[in-house]
Design a protein around this motif. Structure first.
Motif, PDB file in Angstrom:
ATOM      1  N   TRP A 150       0.839  -1.202   0.000  1.00  0.00           N
ATOM      2  CA  TRP A 150       0.000   0.000   0.000  1.00  0.00           C
ATOM      3  C   TRP A 150       0.875   1.254   0.000  1.00  0.00           C
ATOM      4  O   TRP A 150       0.604   2.206  -0.742  1.00  0.00           O
ATOM      5  CB  TRP A 150      -0.921  -0.008   1.212  1.00  0.00           C
ATOM      6  CG  TRP A 150      -1.865   1.153   1.257  1.00  0.00           C
ATOM      7  CD1 TRP A 150      -3.092   1.251   0.663  1.00  0.00           C
ATOM      8  CD2 TRP A 150      -1.652   2.405   1.934  1.00  0.00           C
ATOM      9  NE1 TRP A 150      -3.656   2.476   0.922  1.00  0.00           N
ATOM     10  CE2 TRP A 150      -2.799   3.203   1.698  1.00  0.00           C
ATOM     11  CE3 TRP A 150      -0.623   2.919   2.709  1.00  0.00           C
ATOM     12  CZ2 TRP A 150      -2.923   4.483   2.210  1.00  0.00           C
ATOM     13  CZ3 TRP A 150      -0.741   4.207   3.216  1.00  0.00           C
ATOM     14  CH2 TRP A 150      -1.881   4.979   2.975  1.00  0.00           C
ATOM     15  N   LEU A 151       1.914   1.259   0.805  1.00  0.00           N
ATOM     16  CA  LEU A 151       2.811   2.414   0.868  1.00  0.00           C
ATOM     17  C   LEU A 151       3.488   2.647  -0.479  1.00  0.00           C
ATOM     18  O   LEU A 151       3.652   3.786  -0.921  1.00  0.00           O
ATOM     19  CB  LEU A 151       3.863   2.203   1.959  1.00  0.00           C
ATOM     20  CG  LEU A 151       3.352   2.184   3.402  1.00  0.00           C
ATOM     21  CD1 LEU A 151       4.447   1.741   4.343  1.00  0.00           C
ATOM     22  CD2 LEU A 151       2.815   3.553   3.805  1.00  0.00           C
ATOM     23  N   GLU A 179       0.704   4.267  -2.631  1.00  0.00           N
ATOM     24  CA  GLU A 179      -0.007   5.469  -2.191  1.00  0.00           C
ATOM     25  C   GLU A 179       0.879   6.569  -1.620  1.00  0.00           C
ATOM     26  O   GLU A 179       0.441   7.710  -1.496  1.00  0.00           O
ATOM     27  CB  GLU A 179      -1.061   5.081  -1.141  1.00  0.00           C
ATOM     28  CG  GLU A 179      -2.096   4.068  -1.627  1.00  0.00           C
ATOM     29  CD  GLU A 179      -2.979   4.613  -2.731  1.00  0.00           C
ATOM     30  OE1 GLU A 179      -3.139   5.853  -2.806  1.00  0.00           O
ATOM     31  OE2 GLU A 179      -3.514   3.816  -3.522  1.00  0.00           O
ATOM     32  N   VAL A 180       2.100   6.256  -1.235  1.00  0.00           N
ATOM     33  CA  VAL A 180       2.968   7.249  -0.585  1.00  0.00           C
ATOM     34  C   VAL A 180       4.293   7.301  -1.345  1.00  0.00           C
ATOM     35  O   VAL A 180       5.298   6.729  -0.919  1.00  0.00           O
ATOM     36  CB  VAL A 180       3.201   6.898   0.897  1.00  0.00           C
ATOM     37  CG1 VAL A 180       3.922   8.046   1.607  1.00  0.00           C
ATOM     38  CG2 VAL A 180       1.885   6.602   1.603  1.00  0.00           C
ATOM     39  N   TRP A 214       8.427   7.383   9.921  1.00  0.00           N
ATOM     40  CA  TRP A 214       7.065   7.856   9.796  1.00  0.00           C
ATOM     41  C   TRP A 214       6.279   7.275  10.961  1.00  0.00           C
ATOM     42  O   TRP A 214       6.780   6.419  11.688  1.00  0.00           O
ATOM     43  CB  TRP A 214       6.452   7.400   8.473  1.00  0.00           C
ATOM     44  CG  TRP A 214       7.340   7.597   7.281  1.00  0.00           C
ATOM     45  CD1 TRP A 214       8.442   6.860   6.962  1.00  0.00           C
ATOM     46  CD2 TRP A 214       7.232   8.608   6.276  1.00  0.00           C
ATOM     47  NE1 TRP A 214       9.016   7.334   5.817  1.00  0.00           N
ATOM     48  CE2 TRP A 214       8.290   8.405   5.364  1.00  0.00           C
ATOM     49  CE3 TRP A 214       6.330   9.639   6.040  1.00  0.00           C
ATOM     50  CZ2 TRP A 214       8.483   9.220   4.256  1.00  0.00           C
ATOM     51  CZ3 TRP A 214       6.507  10.435   4.926  1.00  0.00           C
ATOM     52  CH2 TRP A 214       7.572  10.235   4.054  1.00  0.00           C
ATOM     53  N   TRP A 265      -8.193  11.793  11.706  1.00  0.00           N
ATOM     54  CA  TRP A 265      -7.502  12.311  10.525  1.00  0.00           C
ATOM     55  C   TRP A 265      -8.031  13.688  10.148  1.00  0.00           C
ATOM     56  O   TRP A 265      -7.261  14.591   9.798  1.00  0.00           O
ATOM     57  CB  TRP A 265      -7.689  11.324   9.379  1.00  0.00           C
ATOM     58  CG  TRP A 265      -7.226  11.790   8.037  1.00  0.00           C
ATOM     59  CD1 TRP A 265      -8.005  12.205   6.992  1.00  0.00           C
ATOM     60  CD2 TRP A 265      -5.876  11.884   7.576  1.00  0.00           C
ATOM     61  NE1 TRP A 265      -7.239  12.544   5.905  1.00  0.00           N
ATOM     62  CE2 TRP A 265      -5.919  12.366   6.236  1.00  0.00           C
ATOM     63  CE3 TRP A 265      -4.632  11.625   8.154  1.00  0.00           C
ATOM     64  CZ2 TRP A 265      -4.763  12.567   5.475  1.00  0.00           C
ATOM     65  CZ3 TRP A 265      -3.483  11.830   7.399  1.00  0.00           C
ATOM     66  CH2 TRP A 265      -3.562  12.297   6.090  1.00  0.00           C
ATOM     67  N   THR A 283      -5.569  17.083   9.962  1.00  0.00           N
ATOM     68  CA  THR A 283      -5.411  17.782   8.687  1.00  0.00           C
ATOM     69  C   THR A 283      -5.979  19.200   8.757  1.00  0.00           C
ATOM     70  O   THR A 283      -5.466  20.111   8.107  1.00  0.00           O
ATOM     71  CB  THR A 283      -6.085  17.003   7.544  1.00  0.00           C
ATOM     72  OG1 THR A 283      -7.452  16.735   7.871  1.00  0.00           O
ATOM     73  CG2 THR A 283      -5.373  15.691   7.285  1.00  0.00           C
ATOM     74  N   VAL A 294       0.096  12.628   6.256  1.00  0.00           N
ATOM     75  CA  VAL A 294       0.631  12.160   4.971  1.00  0.00           C
ATOM     76  C   VAL A 294      -0.435  11.469   4.134  1.00  0.00           C
ATOM     77  O   VAL A 294      -0.673  11.837   2.991  1.00  0.00           O
ATOM     78  CB  VAL A 294       1.828  11.210   5.191  1.00  0.00           C
ATOM     79  CG1 VAL A 294       2.310  10.630   3.860  1.00  0.00           C
ATOM     80  CG2 VAL A 294       2.962  11.942   5.897  1.00  0.00           C
ATOM     81  N   ALA A 295      -1.109  10.449   4.665  1.00  0.00           N
ATOM     82  CA  ALA A 295      -2.082   9.694   3.872  1.00  0.00           C
ATOM     83  C   ALA A 295      -3.026   8.945   4.791  1.00  0.00           C
ATOM     84  O   ALA A 295      -2.646   8.524   5.887  1.00  0.00           O
ATOM     85  CB  ALA A 295      -1.373   8.715   2.932  1.00  0.00           C
ATOM     86  N   PHE A 296      -4.260   8.758   4.303  1.00  0.00           N
ATOM     87  CA  PHE A 296      -5.287   8.017   5.032  1.00  0.00           C
ATOM     88  C   PHE A 296      -5.699   6.805   4.222  1.00  0.00           C
ATOM     89  O   PHE A 296      -5.809   6.883   2.994  1.00  0.00           O
ATOM     90  CB  PHE A 296      -6.509   8.903   5.296  1.00  0.00           C
ATOM     91  CG  PHE A 296      -7.629   8.213   6.029  1.00  0.00           C
ATOM     92  CD1 PHE A 296      -7.598   8.093   7.399  1.00  0.00           C
ATOM     93  CD2 PHE A 296      -8.701   7.668   5.332  1.00  0.00           C
ATOM     94  CE1 PHE A 296      -8.617   7.449   8.078  1.00  0.00           C
ATOM     95  CE2 PHE A 296      -9.732   7.023   5.997  1.00  0.00           C
ATOM     96  CZ  PHE A 296      -9.688   6.909   7.379  1.00  0.00           C
ATOM     97  N   CYS A 297      -5.934   5.675   4.886  1.00  0.00           N
ATOM     98  CA  CYS A 297      -6.375   4.457   4.211  1.00  0.00           C
ATOM     99  C   CYS A 297      -7.702   3.991   4.809  1.00  0.00           C
ATOM    100  O   CYS A 297      -7.758   3.622   5.983  1.00  0.00           O
ATOM    101  CB  CYS A 297      -5.340   3.348   4.346  1.00  0.00           C
ATOM    102  SG  CYS A 297      -5.837   1.806   3.538  1.00  0.00           S
ATOM    103  N   TYR A 340      -3.967   5.791   9.341  1.00  0.00           N
ATOM    104  CA  TYR A 340      -3.373   6.909   8.616  1.00  0.00           C
ATOM    105  C   TYR A 340      -1.899   7.014   8.940  1.00  0.00           C
ATOM    106  O   TYR A 340      -1.405   6.463   9.941  1.00  0.00           O
ATOM    107  CB  TYR A 340      -4.104   8.225   8.888  1.00  0.00           C
ATOM    108  CG  TYR A 340      -3.990   8.792  10.280  1.00  0.00           C
ATOM    109  CD1 TYR A 340      -2.909   9.586  10.644  1.00  0.00           C
ATOM    110  CD2 TYR A 340      -4.985   8.577  11.219  1.00  0.00           C
ATOM    111  CE1 TYR A 340      -2.823  10.142  11.916  1.00  0.00           C
ATOM    112  CE2 TYR A 340      -4.908   9.122  12.486  1.00  0.00           C
ATOM    113  CZ  TYR A 340      -3.820   9.904  12.824  1.00  0.00           C
ATOM    114  OH  TYR A 340      -3.727  10.441  14.089  1.00  0.00           O
TER     115      TYR A 340
END
Length: 351
Positions: free
Chosen positions: A18-19, A22-23, A57, A78, A82, A95-98, A109
């Motif tokens: 996933w990382l 998505e990141v 992270w 989240w 943000t 950074v990112a939410f799943c 996240y």
């Protein structure tokens, strides 16, 4: 020895994939990322993730097993970080939410890792040097709290979370309902405190609606060697509500040497050199401009709410999901702490 399921709550293989997708700023090699749990068990869990270059992270996910209804909403947490990130309130950059629970078994996240001391217990209070750093930790925490309460919820996109009616009434109703879903066998004192809080809350002046963190204390902050706050963590209880509830929570947890009534948490301020409670209250009144004359009520409310939250934690121990080898002993101690805080709240309310 039993092993907590929370140790393995983030499978490295699926997360790495996933990382990688998505990141893009994270450097993910051929091997799974390194994952280390750094906090959790009673609340949402936090893990340190290290990429192929050694950059760190932080990942947040809910705890495993026996989660009370409405608790541990990752998307809500989240939203708050943000929203607050562009303001003067220091948070770990999001950074990112799943939302795909198929990746690690729950929503989660990712945020940037912030170095600093998280002073979560009495022993940790010695990590800051005596003198200015220890005093600064408390005073700067209050300054950050006042900065948070100065943020306009509508201006940062949280206005839709505003609800009609009284924040205190909603909180009293919510936690009273949830404590009665717990496994605590005797709630008579908790119920007596609830009745007095309901009565006295009705007589309080109306409060302005601001972002209330819900668990604002040094154990949820990262501070530097100078005691200044670098980041506010653990937004799982954040809501729009009465800002004085945050101050009451901080003061209820701010133990000092020689206290007759124990703080809700045996935290770093039990060590010599930290600011006294009166200094924190005066600092908040100065920085926020708010009337703090009813703070005793909010401290009693904080003790009662801590007892309600503690009941949920006790239920997880009683259900055997915490992985502790001494669950029975821990459970007895938690029951005693719940009762002690409820009794202190009742006494403060004239019970």
């Amino acid at each position: 020895m039993s092993r907590s399921p929370e140790i393995d709550a983030v499978p490295a293989g699926p997360l790495t994939e996933w990382l990688r997708a998505e990141v893009p700023q994270m450097k993910v090699g051929n091997e799974p990322v390194d994952i280390e749990r750094i906090s959790g068990g009673h609340s949402n869990l936090t893990y340190r993730i290290t990429d192929a270059t050694g950059r760190r992270w932080a990942l947040r996910r809910p705890p495993t097993g026996m989660v009370l209804a409405t608790a541990h909403d990752m998307n809500r947490e989240w939203r708050f970080i943000t929203a607050v990130a562009p303001t003067p309130v220091p948070v770990a950059p999001p950074v990112a939410f799943c939302a795909d629970t198929g990746v690690i078994g729950a929503e989660f996240y990712l945020m940037e890792f912030v170095d600093g001391e998280v002073l979560g217990d009495e022993a940790s209070g010695h990590r800051l040097e005596p003198g200015a750093p220890r005093r600064t930790a408390g005073l700067d925490a209050v300054d950050v709290m006042a900065a948070l309460h100065a943020v306009d919820p509508d201006g940062v996109g949280l206005g839709d979370l505003r609800r009609s009616g009284s924040y205190l009434e909603r909180q009293l109703r919510r936690w009273h309902r949830q404590v009665h879903e717990s496994s605590v066998p005797d709630l008579s004192t908790v119920d007596a405190v609830h009745a007095r809080l309901v009565e006295q809350a009705a007589a309080l002046p109306a409060a302005d609606v601001r972002i209330a963190h819900g668990d604002f204390r040094l154990g949820n902050l990262a501070v530097g060697p100078d005691g200044r706050v670098r980041a506010v963590f653990d937004w799982e209880l954040a809501t729009l509500g009465d800002p004085l509830a945050d101050l009451g929570w901080l003061i209820a947890s701010w133990g000092r040497p020689g206290d007759e009534v124990p703080a809700t948490i045996a935290g770093p301020s039990l060590v010599e050199g930290y600011a006294d409670r009166a200094e924190l209250v005066d600092r908040y009144a100065e920085r926020s401009g708010r009337d703090v004359s009813h703070l005793d009520f909010y401290v009693a409310f904080a003790r009662w709410r801590w007892a309600c939250i503690g009941a949920g934690v006790y239920s997880r121990y009683a259900g055997g999901v915490m992985g502790a080898t001494d669950e029975a002993e821990v459970g007895v101690a938690r029951l005693a702490a719940i009762q002690r805080q409820a009794e202190a709240a009742l006494a403060a309310l004239g019970g």
